[in-house]
Design a protein around this motif. Sequence first.
Motif, mmCIF file in Angstrom:
data_model
loop_
_atom_site.group_PDB
_atom_site.id
_atom_site.type_symbol
_atom_site.label_atom_id
_atom_site.label_comp_id
_atom_site.label_asym_id
_atom_site.label_seq_id
_atom_site.Cartn_x
_atom_site.Cartn_y
_atom_site.Cartn_z
ATOM 1 N N THR A 94 0.862 -1.177 0.000
ATOM 2 C CA THR A 94 0.000 0.000 0.000
ATOM 3 C C THR A 94 0.897 1.225 0.000
ATOM 4 O O THR A 94 2.130 1.098 0.039
ATOM 5 C CB THR A 94 -0.945 -0.008 1.217
ATOM 6 N N ARG A 98 -1.963 6.444 -2.798
ATOM 7 C CA ARG A 98 -1.896 5.522 -3.933
ATOM 8 C C ARG A 98 -3.115 5.799 -4.813
ATOM 9 O O ARG A 98 -4.217 5.997 -4.302
ATOM 10 C CB ARG A 98 -1.970 4.100 -3.363
ATOM 11 N N GLY A 130 -10.084 -3.074 3.919
ATOM 12 C CA GLY A 130 -8.836 -3.668 3.431
ATOM 13 C C GLY A 130 -7.752 -2.598 3.478
ATOM 14 O O GLY A 130 -7.110 -2.290 2.480
ATOM 15 N N ASP A 162 -9.333 -4.324 8.285
ATOM 16 C CA ASP A 162 -8.548 -5.283 7.503
ATOM 17 C C ASP A 162 -8.687 -6.639 8.185
ATOM 18 O O ASP A 162 -8.865 -6.721 9.400
ATOM 19 C CB ASP A 162 -7.064 -4.874 7.462
ATOM 20 N N ASN A 235 -7.767 -2.842 -4.340
ATOM 21 C CA ASN A 235 -6.728 -3.878 -4.395
ATOM 22 C C ASN A 235 -6.933 -4.957 -3.342
ATOM 23 O O ASN A 235 -5.972 -5.479 -2.768
ATOM 24 C CB ASN A 235 -5.339 -3.225 -4.282
HETATM 25 C C1 LIG Z 1 -2.817 -4.972 -1.371
HETATM 26 S S1 LIG Z 1 -3.491 -4.506 0.193
HETATM 27 C C2 LIG Z 1 -4.428 -3.078 -0.293
HETATM 28 C C3 LIG Z 1 -4.327 -1.957 0.719
HETATM 29 C C4 LIG Z 1 -5.044 -0.661 0.307
HETATM 30 N N1 LIG Z 1 -6.452 -0.863 0.159
HETATM 31 C C5 LIG Z 1 -4.433 -0.090 -0.951
HETATM 32 O O1 LIG Z 1 -5.024 -0.222 -2.017
HETATM 33 O O2 LIG Z 1 -3.346 0.476 -0.882
HETATM 34 C C6 LIG Z 1 -4.775 -5.756 0.391
HETATM 35 C C7 LIG Z 1 -5.299 -5.857 1.805
HETATM 36 O O3 LIG Z 1 -6.498 -6.641 1.780
HETATM 37 C C8 LIG Z 1 -6.566 -7.388 2.968
HETATM 38 N N2 LIG Z 1 -7.491 -8.513 2.799
HETATM 39 C C9 LIG Z 1 -7.317 -9.638 2.068
HETATM 40 N N3 LIG Z 1 -8.371 -10.458 2.211
HETATM 41 C C10 LIG Z 1 -9.253 -9.832 3.032
HETATM 42 C C11 LIG Z 1 -10.532 -10.173 3.564
HETATM 43 N N4 LIG Z 1 -11.127 -11.347 3.298
HETATM 44 N N5 LIG Z 1 -11.143 -9.286 4.378
HETATM 45 C C12 LIG Z 1 -10.556 -8.101 4.671
HETATM 46 N N6 LIG Z 1 -9.340 -7.725 4.218
HETATM 47 C C13 LIG Z 1 -8.696 -8.581 3.402
HETATM 48 C C14 LIG Z 1 -5.110 -7.822 3.179
HETATM 49 O O4 LIG Z 1 -4.863 -8.184 4.520
HETATM 50 C C15 LIG Z 1 -4.335 -6.573 2.734
HETATM 51 O O5 LIG Z 1 -4.005 -5.735 3.818
#
Ligand SMILES: C[S@@+](CC[C@H](N)C(=O)[O-])C[C@H]1O[C@@H](n2cnc3c(N)ncnc32)[C@H](O)[C@@H]1O
Length: 297
Positions: A94, A98, A130, A162, A235
């Motif tokens: 992240t 972004r 998330g 998250d 994401n």
């Molecule tokens: C790539 S990061 C994206 C962070 C932020 N939203 C961004 O776009 O910069 C994806 C996040 O989704 C969370 N995640 C994945 N599966 C999830 C779920 N079932 N419920 C909630 N969060 C989830 C992960 O723990 C991770 O922190």
Amino acid sequence: MTLLSPAPLRQNRPPLPEEPQLSESDFQRIAAFSQREFGLCQSGDKKQLVHSRLIRLLRETGCPDIATLLLRLETDPQCRERTALISALTTNVTAFFREPHHFRQLADELLRPRLEALRRGARLRIWSAGCSAGQEPCSIALTILDHLPEACRLNIRILATDIDAAMISRARRGLYSAEECSGLSAQMEREHFRTTPDGQRQIGPEAGEMIRYAALNLIEDWPVQGPFDAIFCRNVAIYFDKPTQMTLWQRFARLLAPGGLLFIGHSERVSGPAGDCLTSAGITTYRLSATPDRRMK
Ligand SMILES: C[S@@+](CC[C@H](N)C(=O)[O-])C[C@H]1O[C@@H](n2cnc3c(N)ncnc32)[C@H](O)[C@@H]1O
């Protein structure tokens, strides 16, 4: 000893343990478990990646092998390997601001036209679903503070959730490395962060007070209270299979206020029945333009 002499035999050392292998059936069990419990989609081409992440997980948790890992996952919902598995199978990548066009749209459409009403106490609710280590909700808070310096005393709240409890703890601390702060303008960094003795940057209380952090799995029940004026879920859905994504969009639509905005990641698209009420409103932005069917699961 000359350079050419053979290396001494390591007679007293225990042999290195063999790296655990991931059989096809163990991979299928891990894939089924992570899909059922977290909505994560692990196609066969990810087997190598999953294998290397599991090796790291075993090392970090001290779990002896993959068979024990599977047993603990499938029999103990509270086991520490469960959280470690979520972290291992997803990426927390992240950054502050972004996909910056989303924050410009937030300011142009949800803040500037409402400044007077917000100053008089109008309600503004935003959900960062998330949120990883918190850069996304902090960027929302900083955007708001840029327009309303008194925002933390107004009726403005940001919910940030998250699945990964370790990320939520990190986000609550609000500490970021100088490198992680490179996406911030010098002015923003000066006004809203303090530098700690070890050179980290800590977000100030004005932003922190607006944000409520909580661990939440998006494929389980949501004890959250809408309606939200904006939902950022960027994401995250990329890890889910199509049916899980479609359900997610519908659930978000039901929680949005009329005209509310849904911001998603650059490689994600709203699909399925939610497309009837969420219409495109910019680059990977959707607006709730009709009443969603609240009966749909
Ligand atoms: C790539 S990061 C994206 C962070 C932020 N939203 C961004 O776009 O910069 C994806 C996040 O989704 C969370 N995640 C994945 N599966 C999830 C779920 N079932 N419920 C909630 N969060 C989830 C992960 O723990 C991770 O922190």
